[in-house]
Design an enzyme around this catalytic site. Structure first.
Site, PDB file in Angstrom:
ATOM      1  NE  ARG A 299      -3.546  -2.226   2.813  1.00  0.00           N
ATOM      2  CZ  ARG A 299      -3.280  -3.337   3.505  1.00  0.00           C
ATOM      3  NH1 ARG A 299      -2.092  -3.462   4.111  1.00  0.00           N
ATOM      4  NH2 ARG A 299      -4.162  -4.316   3.607  1.00  0.00           N
TER       5      ARG A 299
ATOM      6  CE  LYS B 204      -8.075  -1.507   5.008  1.00  0.00           C
ATOM      7  NZ  LYS B 204      -8.502  -1.488   3.589  1.00  0.00           N
TER       8      LYS B 204
ATOM      9  CG  HIS C 292      -5.208   0.577  -4.136  1.00  0.00           C
ATOM     10  ND1 HIS C 292      -4.359   0.595  -3.049  1.00  0.00           N
ATOM     11  CD2 HIS C 292      -6.055  -0.469  -3.927  1.00  0.00           C
ATOM     12  CE1 HIS C 292      -4.684  -0.374  -2.205  1.00  0.00           C
ATOM     13  NE2 HIS C 292      -5.708  -1.035  -2.724  1.00  0.00           N
TER      14      HIS C 292
END
Length: 237
Positions: free
Chosen positions: A63, A88, A165
């Protein structure tokens, strides 16, 4: 019957557009454009910083926040892996990398050590001359969008406009495609990919696994090899 690795529980969506998946040649062009970025006000090695950021996202599926927060102490050179800390879902995971990426990381870091050795808390990606200020996620995303205009990408029908992304999506789908082509059973490896990406279960990973023509071709080829003996038996006189 084994479950389909691409199956996922229904999700409420506002659009049916599929994510854009980058081809290797398109990524090479993106990296070349990033490397040629000129220096801006109070920046140091700007092109190299953005290039290695995109490399980490595309080759390891990281990410953007994980890339921005990466510190020197998070690189385990002996075991050749990155330590992605408290990301996350408040999880920490190890992400292994190969010799090619190791060489790129070492070149990037060695070229930037003009002010002495770095300490473990120093950011890996930085534009400051003292290498103490990390490059922000927002800056990485903004520069990515600026470079997209120079890639002259063709967006197929039903596919969303590329965003940062999508590099992570491309990594996930590319991994699945390599498994198919090497004869690996994707069902047996999906939990591995889920852990690698930092997901809590494979259902989250399934969101990334867009069905592509290449994947369908590989799946059809595998099924034809599987069904060929039965087909010959049925058609024997």
């Amino acid at each position: 019957m084994r479950p389909n690795p691409l199956r996922n529980r229904p999700r409420r969506t506002t659009a049916q557009l599929r994510p854009f998946l980058f081809e290797p040649a398109q990524v090479e062009r993106l990296l070349s454009l990033a490397a040629s970025l000129p220096e801006a006000h109070r920046t140091h090695r700007r092109g190299a910083a953005y290039r290695i950021s995109f490399v980490l996202m595309y080759t390891l599926g990281l990410r953007v926040g994980e890339v921005a927060r990466l510190c020197h102490g998070d690189i385990d050179w002996e075991r050749r892996c990155l330590i992605i800390r408290q990301t996350k879902f408040a999880k920490t995971r190890l992400v292994p990398f190969g010799p090619h990426l190791e060489a790129q990381l070492r070149r990037y870091l060695d070229a930037g050590q003009d002010n002495g050795s770095a300490v473990t808390t120093d950011p890996v990606i930085s534009l400051s001359r003292d290498h103490r200020q990390p490059l922000s996620s927002h800056s990485i995303s903004r520069v990515f969008q600026q470079l997209l205009a120079h890639l002259d990408l063709t967006i197929p029908p039903g596919v969303a406009a590329p965003r940062l992304h999508c590099l992570r999506h491309s990594f996930a789908v590319g991994t699945l495609l390599r498994w198919y082509r090497s004869g690996v059973d994707p069902n047996a490896r999906l939990s591995w990919l889920s852990t690698f990406l930092g997901h809590i279960d494979p259902n989250s990973t399934a969101v990334y696994l867009t069905i592509t023509d290449a994947l369908l071709d590989e799946a059809n080829t595998r099924f034809e090899r599987f069904a060929a003996p039965t087909s010959r038996e049925v058609h024997q006189p």
